[in-house]
Design a protein around this motif. Structure first.
Motif, PDB file in Angstrom:
ATOM      1  N   ALA A 157       0.815  -1.210   0.000  1.00  0.00           N
ATOM      2  CA  ALA A 157       0.000   0.000   0.000  1.00  0.00           C
ATOM      3  C   ALA A 157       0.848   1.260   0.000  1.00  0.00           C
ATOM      4  N   PHE A 158       2.104   1.146   0.440  1.00  0.00           N
ATOM      5  CA  PHE A 158       2.976   2.310   0.509  1.00  0.00           C
ATOM      6  C   PHE A 158       4.207   2.161  -0.385  1.00  0.00           C
ATOM      7  N   THR A 159       4.130   1.263  -1.368  1.00  0.00           N
ATOM      8  CA  THR A 159       5.284   0.985  -2.220  1.00  0.00           C
ATOM      9  C   THR A 159       4.897   1.104  -3.688  1.00  0.00           C
ATOM     10  N   ASP A 160       5.788   1.709  -4.472  1.00  0.00           N
ATOM     11  CA  ASP A 160       5.606   1.764  -5.919  1.00  0.00           C
ATOM     12  C   ASP A 160       5.973   0.402  -6.504  1.00  0.00           C
ATOM     13  N   ALA A 161       5.054  -0.199  -7.224  1.00  0.00           N
ATOM     14  CA  ALA A 161       5.258  -1.569  -7.693  1.00  0.00           C
ATOM     15  C   ALA A 161       6.408  -1.689  -8.680  1.00  0.00           C
ATOM     16  N   LEU A 162       6.647  -0.677  -9.510  1.00  0.00           N
ATOM     17  CA  LEU A 162       7.678  -0.777 -10.542  1.00  0.00           C
ATOM     18  C   LEU A 162       9.079  -0.619  -9.974  1.00  0.00           C
ATOM     19  N   THR A 163       9.285   0.394  -9.150  1.00  0.00           N
ATOM     20  CA  THR A 163      10.642   0.723  -8.689  1.00  0.00           C
ATOM     21  C   THR A 163      10.984   0.171  -7.320  1.00  0.00           C
ATOM     22  N   GLY A 164       9.975  -0.199  -6.533  1.00  0.00           N
ATOM     23  CA  GLY A 164      10.225  -0.630  -5.165  1.00  0.00           C
ATOM     24  C   GLY A 164      10.432   0.525  -4.208  1.00  0.00           C
ATOM     25  N   LEU A 165      10.365   1.779  -4.699  1.00  0.00           N
ATOM     26  CA  LEU A 165      10.468   2.940  -3.831  1.00  0.00           C
ATOM     27  C   LEU A 165       9.142   3.164  -3.117  1.00  0.00           C
ATOM     28  N   ALA A 166       9.126   4.119  -2.200  1.00  0.00           N
ATOM     29  CA  ALA A 166       7.873   4.513  -1.574  1.00  0.00           C
ATOM     30  C   ALA A 166       6.965   5.143  -2.633  1.00  0.00           C
ATOM     31  N   ASN A 167       5.659   5.176  -2.363  1.00  0.00           N
ATOM     32  CA  ASN A 167       4.734   5.811  -3.294  1.00  0.00           C
ATOM     33  C   ASN A 167       4.220   7.127  -2.717  1.00  0.00           C
ATOM     34  N   ARG A 168       3.312   7.774  -3.442  1.00  0.00           N
ATOM     35  CA  ARG A 168       2.823   9.089  -3.017  1.00  0.00           C
ATOM     36  C   ARG A 168       2.129   9.019  -1.659  1.00  0.00           C
ATOM     37  N   ARG A 169       1.395   7.957  -1.405  1.00  0.00           N
ATOM     38  CA  ARG A 169       0.708   7.808  -0.125  1.00  0.00           C
ATOM     39  C   ARG A 169       1.715   7.820   1.029  1.00  0.00           C
ATOM     40  N   ALA A 170       2.831   7.112   0.848  1.00  0.00           N
ATOM     41  CA  ALA A 170       3.860   7.077   1.888  1.00  0.00           C
ATOM     42  C   ALA A 170       4.481   8.455   2.090  1.00  0.00           C
ATOM     43  N   ARG A 219       8.631   7.420  -5.678  1.00  0.00           N
ATOM     44  CA  ARG A 219       8.133   7.760  -7.007  1.00  0.00           C
ATOM     45  C   ARG A 219       6.725   8.304  -6.835  1.00  0.00           C
ATOM     46  N   LEU A 220       6.507   9.541  -7.274  1.00  0.00           N
ATOM     47  CA  LEU A 220       5.203  10.169  -7.117  1.00  0.00           C
ATOM     48  C   LEU A 220       4.227   9.695  -8.168  1.00  0.00           C
ATOM     49  N   GLY A 221       4.755   9.253  -9.311  1.00  0.00           N
ATOM     50  CA  GLY A 221       3.921   8.807 -10.412  1.00  0.00           C
ATOM     51  C   GLY A 221       4.523   9.238 -11.729  1.00  0.00           C
ATOM     52  N   GLY A 222       4.300   8.465 -12.779  1.00  0.00           N
ATOM     53  CA  GLY A 222       4.855   8.819 -14.085  1.00  0.00           C
ATOM     54  C   GLY A 222       6.359   8.955 -14.014  1.00  0.00           C
ATOM     55  N   ASP A 223       6.875  10.120 -14.476  1.00  0.00           N
ATOM     56  CA  ASP A 223       8.326  10.350 -14.466  1.00  0.00           C
ATOM     57  C   ASP A 223       8.739  11.239 -13.304  1.00  0.00           C
ATOM     58  N   GLU A 224       7.910  11.365 -12.280  1.00  0.00           N
ATOM     59  CA  GLU A 224       8.179  12.260 -11.157  1.00  0.00           C
ATOM     60  C   GLU A 224       8.552  11.477  -9.903  1.00  0.00           C
ATOM     61  N   SER A 253      16.881   3.489  -8.725  1.00  0.00           N
ATOM     62  CA  SER A 253      18.049   2.960  -8.016  1.00  0.00           C
ATOM     63  C   SER A 253      19.037   4.074  -7.695  1.00  0.00           C
ATOM     64  N   VAL A 254      19.256   4.986  -8.660  1.00  0.00           N
ATOM     65  CA  VAL A 254      20.161   6.112  -8.434  1.00  0.00           C
ATOM     66  C   VAL A 254      19.607   7.017  -7.334  1.00  0.00           C
ATOM     67  N   LEU A 255      18.305   7.260  -7.369  1.00  0.00           N
ATOM     68  CA  LEU A 255      17.680   8.089  -6.337  1.00  0.00           C
ATOM     69  C   LEU A 255      17.841   7.454  -4.957  1.00  0.00           C
ATOM     70  N   SER A 256      17.637   6.152  -4.878  1.00  0.00           N
ATOM     71  CA  SER A 256      17.803   5.451  -3.604  1.00  0.00           C
ATOM     72  C   SER A 256      19.239   5.558  -3.108  1.00  0.00           C
ATOM     73  N   LEU A 257      20.185   5.401  -4.028  1.00  0.00           N
ATOM     74  CA  LEU A 257      21.594   5.479  -3.661  1.00  0.00           C
ATOM     75  C   LEU A 257      21.939   6.853  -3.113  1.00  0.00           C
ATOM     76  N   LEU A 296      14.132   2.442 -17.662  1.00  0.00           N
ATOM     77  CA  LEU A 296      14.686   3.750 -17.348  1.00  0.00           C
ATOM     78  C   LEU A 296      14.200   4.226 -15.983  1.00  0.00           C
ATOM     79  N   LEU A 297      12.917   4.070 -15.723  1.00  0.00           N
ATOM     80  CA  LEU A 297      12.368   4.458 -14.426  1.00  0.00           C
ATOM     81  C   LEU A 297      12.990   3.651 -13.291  1.00  0.00           C
ATOM     82  N   GLU A 298      13.157   2.361 -13.511  1.00  0.00           N
ATOM     83  CA  GLU A 298      13.764   1.511 -12.482  1.00  0.00           C
ATOM     84  C   GLU A 298      15.202   1.928 -12.201  1.00  0.00           C
ATOM     85  N   ARG A 299      15.958   2.202 -13.249  1.00  0.00           N
ATOM     86  CA  ARG A 299      17.359   2.582 -13.068  1.00  0.00           C
ATOM     87  C   ARG A 299      17.477   3.924 -12.351  1.00  0.00           C
TER      88      ARG A 299
END
Length: 399
Positions: A207-220, A286-291, A270-274, A264-267
């Motif tokens: 519920a708090f995770t972006d499915a594509l990147t594994g990052l947090a989502n907007r709700r989180a 990841r807020l959504g789309g390319d944001e 990963s850089v953002l997480s690093l 591209l979004l996944e990569r």
């Protein structure tokens, strides 16, 4: 935590039923897998009249049996929630050898007994076909001053997951075959409770995770930002928001397909997480789309800006699309009052929009070009008042 063992007979059957119900109720009240493990250990220890109990999980990738929780009379060096108390599974081969093979063949997992004096003399204590000698378990009993233990495998989703372990001290009566049979029942109840809690934990995580990147989502982000701003109002904690817009995603999608765009979004994720890991406690999302965004509560604004600059550098020198436009807004900069998450989002968004329009190679930071007269601050405030005040700016801010 030595309790009175629940015996057999008609009265004993009623007592055992009550113990099973009590265990099920305590597991139902648990909200986290660790709470479930603790409830399982305590409930089994009391039901079996043990002085100590533990729940362990088999970490297949490490080849180790890791202790999640210890309860009762702890020996020297034991902790209730150990950081990394684990043992090579070859010292306890039942979970990967005999037990796993038996389950795979359609058999049912059953508990068995070990004693500090070696294999129990009575055949009923140890299920026929179970490994003999005890190996590491006998040595552990002796080392920790315990006389006997009953070991019950935990099976989740048809796979060996771990084990429930209950022990009695030296001098106490040794566990018998009835105890082993009862431990098997308790383990089945415990496994069902742990599985349910794990499912709930996974649902909360998703519920708090972006499915594509594994990052947090907007709700989180929304939840964490509200909490961070409350801290800011109470004690002045610096709260910073970095908003990133990944350039070139549409071109990649149009020319190479959406699979390439997803990569591209996944990569970039990963850089953002690093980069976010440089800031203690930062949340990469990841807020959504390319944001995307980074949310930091505590680090000084200058530290956040340096990380944002590093993010721009890494994105600009790699094959991550066409770089990234980054805007930063921080309560540590002269941006005026931040009464709500909405205002901080607008400021960071306006800074990111300015960075994108100017094709800036580095981050644009709200408030650092004239404070209240900063063009970014004026843009955000105008957008708050409406399109007319923004001079026709049609940029739609979030929230």
């Amino acid at each position: 935590m030595t309790g009175e063992a629940v015996g057999g007979g008609e009265g004993g059957c009623d007592a055992r039923l009550r113990a099973v119900v009590a265990l099920a109720q305590s597991l139902a009240a648990a909200h986290h897998p660790r709470e479930s493990a603790r409830a399982a250990a305590y409930g089994a220890c009391r039901a079996l009249g043990g002085s100590f109990a533990a729940v362990s999980v088999w970490e297949r990738q490490r080849g180790r049996l890791r202790v999640l929780v210890n309860v009762g009379d702890l020996a020297e060096g034991e902790q209730e929630y150990p950081d990394d108390e684990s043992y090579p599974v070859h010292e306890f081969p039942e979970i990967v050898g005999f037990l796993h093979e038996r389950w795979a063949g359609g058999g049912e997992p059953e508990a068995w007994v070990e004693t500090a004096d070696g294999p129990p003399a009575e055949t009923g204590y140890r299920r026929p076909g179970a490994p003999s000698g005890g190996g590491g378990r006998v040595a552990t009993l002796r080392r920790r001053g315990r006389g006997s233990c009953v070991v019950a495998p935990l099976v989740l989703h048809g796979r060996a997951w771990g084990e429930l372990y209950v022990a009695r001290p030296r001098g106490a009566s040794v566990f018998g075959p009835d105890d082993a049979a009862f431990a098997t029942v308790l383990a089945a109840v415990a496994a069902a409770g742990i599985a349910q809690t794990e499912r709930l934990a996974e649902a909360r995580r998703l519920a708090f995770t972006d499915a594509l990147t594994g990052l947090a989502n907007r709700r989180a982000v929304d939840m964490r930002l509200d909490e961070a701003l409350e801290r800011h109002r109470v004690d002045g904690t610096v709260v910073s928001l970095v908003i990133c817009d990944l350039n070139g995603l549409k071109r990649v999608n149009d020319t190479q397909g959406h699979t390439a765009g997803d990569r591209l979004l996944e990569r970039f994720g990963s850089v953002l997480s690093l980069c976010g890991a440089i800031l203690p406690g930062a949340l990469a999302a990841r807020l959504g789309g390319d944001e995307f965004c980074l949310l930091a509560a505590g680090p000084p604004a200058d530290d956040v800006v340096r990380v944002a600059a590093e993010l721009c550098r890494r994105a600009g020198t790699s094959d991550l699309g066409e770089g990234v436009a980054v805007g930063v807004a921080s309560t540590g900069d002269p941006i005026g009052p931040v009464p709500s998450a909405r205002r901080l989002f607008r400021l960071a968004d306006a800074a990111q929009y300015r960075a994108k329009a100017a094709r800036s190679p580095g981050p644009v930071v709200a408030g650092r070009d004239g404070g209240a007269d900063d063009p970014v601050v004026r843009m955000a405030d105008a957008a708050e008042r409406g399109p007319a005040a923004a001079g026709g700016e049609r940029r739609r801010f979030r929230r």
